[in-house]
Design a protein around this motif. Structure first.
Motif, PDB file in Angstrom:
ATOM      1  N   LEU B 201      40.398  43.701  48.308  1.00  0.00           N
ATOM      2  CA  LEU B 201      39.204  44.038  48.812  1.00  0.00           C
ATOM      3  C   LEU B 201      38.508  42.686  49.013  1.00  0.00           C
ATOM      4  N   GLY B 202      38.636  41.896  48.108  1.00  0.00           N
ATOM      5  CA  GLY B 202      37.800  40.530  48.241  1.00  0.00           C
ATOM      6  C   GLY B 202      38.351  39.859  49.680  1.00  0.00           C
ATOM      7  N   ILE B 203      39.665  39.768  49.689  1.00  0.00           N
ATOM      8  CA  ILE B 203      40.204  39.150  50.945  1.00  0.00           C
ATOM      9  C   ILE B 203      39.791  39.718  52.165  1.00  0.00           C
ATOM     10  N   ALA B 204      39.991  41.103  52.134  1.00  0.00           N
ATOM     11  CA  ALA B 204      39.352  41.892  53.391  1.00  0.00           C
ATOM     12  C   ALA B 204      37.960  41.610  53.547  1.00  0.00           C
ATOM     13  N   TYR B 290      44.649  44.368  54.064  1.00  0.00           N
ATOM     14  CA  TYR B 290      44.325  44.184  52.663  1.00  0.00           C
ATOM     15  C   TYR B 290      43.566  45.394  52.004  1.00  0.00           C
ATOM     16  N   VAL B 291      42.845  46.150  53.082  1.00  0.00           N
ATOM     17  CA  VAL B 291      42.169  47.288  52.726  1.00  0.00           C
ATOM     18  C   VAL B 291      43.263  48.436  52.169  1.00  0.00           C
ATOM     19  N   GLU B 292      44.267  48.542  53.221  1.00  0.00           N
ATOM     20  CA  GLU B 292      45.274  49.526  52.647  1.00  0.00           C
ATOM     21  C   GLU B 292      45.907  49.255  51.245  1.00  0.00           C
ATOM     22  N   ARG B 293      46.017  47.985  51.109  1.00  0.00           N
ATOM     23  CA  ARG B 293      46.771  47.468  49.920  1.00  0.00           C
ATOM     24  C   ARG B 293      45.834  47.884  48.638  1.00  0.00           C
ATOM     25  N   ALA B 294      44.510  47.411  48.863  1.00  0.00           N
ATOM     26  CA  ALA B 294      43.392  47.778  47.665  1.00  0.00           C
ATOM     27  C   ALA B 294      43.367  49.283  47.571  1.00  0.00           C
ATOM     28  N   LYS B 295      43.431  50.077  48.509  1.00  0.00           N
ATOM     29  CA  LYS B 295      43.491  51.713  48.255  1.00  0.00           C
ATOM     30  C   LYS B 295      44.526  52.022  47.420  1.00  0.00           C
ATOM     31  N   ALA B 296      45.682  51.464  47.682  1.00  0.00           N
ATOM     32  CA  ALA B 296      46.969  51.863  46.911  1.00  0.00           C
ATOM     33  C   ALA B 296      46.973  51.683  45.424  1.00  0.00           C
ATOM     34  N   CYS B 297      46.209  50.395  45.310  1.00  0.00           N
ATOM     35  CA  CYS B 297      45.915  50.284  43.950  1.00  0.00           C
ATOM     36  C   CYS B 297      45.061  51.408  43.066  1.00  0.00           C
ATOM     37  N   LEU B 298      44.593  52.322  43.759  1.00  0.00           N
ATOM     38  CA  LEU B 298      43.880  53.256  42.935  1.00  0.00           C
ATOM     39  C   LEU B 298      44.665  54.387  42.324  1.00  0.00           C
ATOM     40  N   ALA B 299      45.885  54.624  43.078  1.00  0.00           N
ATOM     41  CA  ALA B 299      46.846  55.623  42.543  1.00  0.00           C
ATOM     42  C   ALA B 299      46.788  56.044  41.256  1.00  0.00           C
ATOM     43  N   LEU B 310      35.527  54.339  45.243  1.00  0.00           N
ATOM     44  CA  LEU B 310      36.119  53.086  45.381  1.00  0.00           C
ATOM     45  C   LEU B 310      36.955  53.264  46.656  1.00  0.00           C
ATOM     46  N   GLY B 311      37.636  54.202  47.063  1.00  0.00           N
ATOM     47  CA  GLY B 311      38.531  54.225  48.422  1.00  0.00           C
ATOM     48  C   GLY B 311      37.560  54.174  49.596  1.00  0.00           C
ATOM     49  N   GLN B 312      36.229  54.937  49.465  1.00  0.00           N
ATOM     50  CA  GLN B 312      35.458  54.581  50.550  1.00  0.00           C
ATOM     51  C   GLN B 312      34.740  53.276  50.636  1.00  0.00           C
ATOM     52  N   ALA B 313      34.452  52.675  49.545  1.00  0.00           N
ATOM     53  CA  ALA B 313      34.099  51.037  49.524  1.00  0.00           C
ATOM     54  C   ALA B 313      34.984  50.222  50.352  1.00  0.00           C
TER      55      ALA B 313
END
Lengths: 322, 322
Positions: B201-204, B290-299, B310-313
């Motif tokens: 998320l920070g990179i994005a 990077y946003v997609e990668r971030a969202k994948a971490c929430l699984a 967190l997904g919407q953020a």
């Protein structure tokens, strides 16, 4: 003082090696600034106190370097920012870092050393050590700020002066002593006794520093004689001198100091008067009381080499000439 | 985005109140500087992420403010020192602190906020939190330093660029997420997943920031358009533009940026060319990965309001226009 000297001769190389290695590992932009301030000497009092209290409490492991040296790096970080903000030219007889490396490198090196100090203290997974260090950093920052604020509105208020020397010097030395005790798993009472020793020693140390500023030539201290006076810093020798003098004259002098309008001639004259009135010595006499209080705090620790050295270290603070 | 908006509307007042109270309690010399930087807005992304990960892990206590806000104060401290060293004139549409309060107050306020942030994190007696915060502070300091070093020797090296945005932005956001998980007593795997979300998320976030710098007028961002170019900062939109262009022309441009010799006309021309070549949008496309990668971490986290937010953020990072 034989034990003190032997102890320092034995332990200092390890401490310096550790400090050098940590500085060497820093980012290229700030590495040389860090090496400059760390390599410019300093008495390594803070790391030695951490080590001595850990040993006094029976701590026999050799992993003390990170926490002991964190206090030294924190002190170095403060010096970098302070010297820049004070436009200081000399530090320990060498050019101040900002004059050698520039403002960006110096400010960032201060930030990096502060961060590194903090990280070194967190390596133990010991929440008490982290808390002590965090509080020490906070108190030192506040002390710096109070000193600069005081120099913008100098007064002869001894309480304000004492608060400043406690904040800028004694709290960090207290922190070094507490950290040594906490590393060794001290009880709150034992940690408090170590802290009390450090606080009193730190006050004595700064009082002697302020006396030396009026009494000791540059060649010994590495700082210009009367530097505090020139920089507009009101310290105890001047307070003692002015308490005995004429109130109106004091107000005039404080005004000149605040506005940075003291001439070289006026400085030299006041310096001579403060010396003639014996105010540096009277400042040392005050320091002696704090040294006695510090030594009294050692009573509860088991006798042995570390406690002997701690006692001698307190006496040394009083007799040092630079 | 309804849940995101509602969550922020509900939680932001408490976070702002806590930040205001901590700033208010600072020493008089630096209080107004701290209030200026804290009160100048900012998205409070870091404290919100700490809170969200604590809640996602089922943490139901209300003592999260100190650790959550410590990350925001750390970020503020960095901005104060950075803006001073960059000679920046604006921050979030207001005059930069050093222009309002002076260099001494600004540098010392940065030191005080850093110290305060650290002290706030140590209040929990949780060694893991202390370690995370200490490492976050260190990585942020190194990131700042790397960025300034890079700006003195700008290149088109994408790896160097990525390391800088990770250091100066993404690590602290990672830290915020890890702290939330650690506060809730996460396992190392859970903390890593939270950290991975934050890092991506920070990179994005920073990629979008760098795209906005080329694409968004001052009235929206509060910063001058093309500010990075003027300040000699090489960011991805420019790297993408120059990768497609003439090598000799790139070298000339890098030289002018390094020496601060780019004229206003040259800046305006390059800005238009970078925009015409679609490089800000291509930078946003990178951010989307990077946003997609971030969202994948929430699984691995239990579904519920915090994870939805967190997904919407993560999506919001991509769509924001300021």
């Amino acid at each position: 003082m034989n034990e003190l000297l032997r102890y320092f001769q034995r332990e200092l190389p390890g401490i310096n090696q550790f400090l050098d290695a940590e500085a060497e590992a820093l980012n290229g932009l700030v590495r040389d600034v860090a090496k400059h301030i760390i390599g410019s000497g300093g008495k390594r009092i803070r790391p030695m106190l951490t080590l001595l209290f850990a040993r006094a409490m029976g701590y026999d492991r050799d992993d003390y370097h990170a926490i002991a040296c964190s206090l030294e790096l924190l002190h170095s970080a403060t010096l970098l920012h302070d010297d820049y903000l004070d436009d200081a030219e000399l530090r320990r007889g060498r050019s101040a870092a900002h004059l050698v490396f520039g403002r960006t490198e110096t400010i960032l090196a201060g930030d990096a050393l502060l961060a590194l100090a903090n990280e070194m203290g967190a390596r133990y997974g010991n929440a008490r050590l982290c808390w002590l260090l965090a509080r020490g950093i906070m108190e030192t920052a506040v002390g710096e700020i109070e000193e600069i604020r005081f120099s913008k509105h100098p007064t002869l208020d001894r309480e304000a002066y004492m608060n400043i020397i406690i904040g800028k010097t004694a709290r960090l030395i207290e922190c070094a002593c507490r950290c040594g005790a906490a590393l060794a798993g001290a009880t709150p009472e034992q940690e408090d006794a170590a802290g009390e020793y450090g606080l009193n020693l730190g006050i004595a140390f700064q009082l002697v520093d302020d006396a030396l500023d009026y009494a000791s030539p540059t060649s010994e201290t590495g700082k210009p004689e009367g530097g505090d006076l020139r920089e507009g810093k009101v310290t105890l020798p001047l307070i003692l001198f002015m308490e005995d003098g004429d109130e109106a004259a004091s107000e005039t002098l404080l005004g000149l100091m605040r506005d940075g309008e003291l001439t070289e001639e006026q400085c030299a004259e006041i310096l001579a008067q403060v010396q003639d009135a014996g105010c540096p010595q009277r400042t040392r006499d005050e320091a002696a009381h704090y040294v006695e209080r510090a030594k009294a705090c050692l009573a509860g620790f088991p006798p042995g080499e570390p406690v002997t050295v701690l006692g001698q270290a307190a006496d040394y603070v009083l007799t040092r000439t630079k």
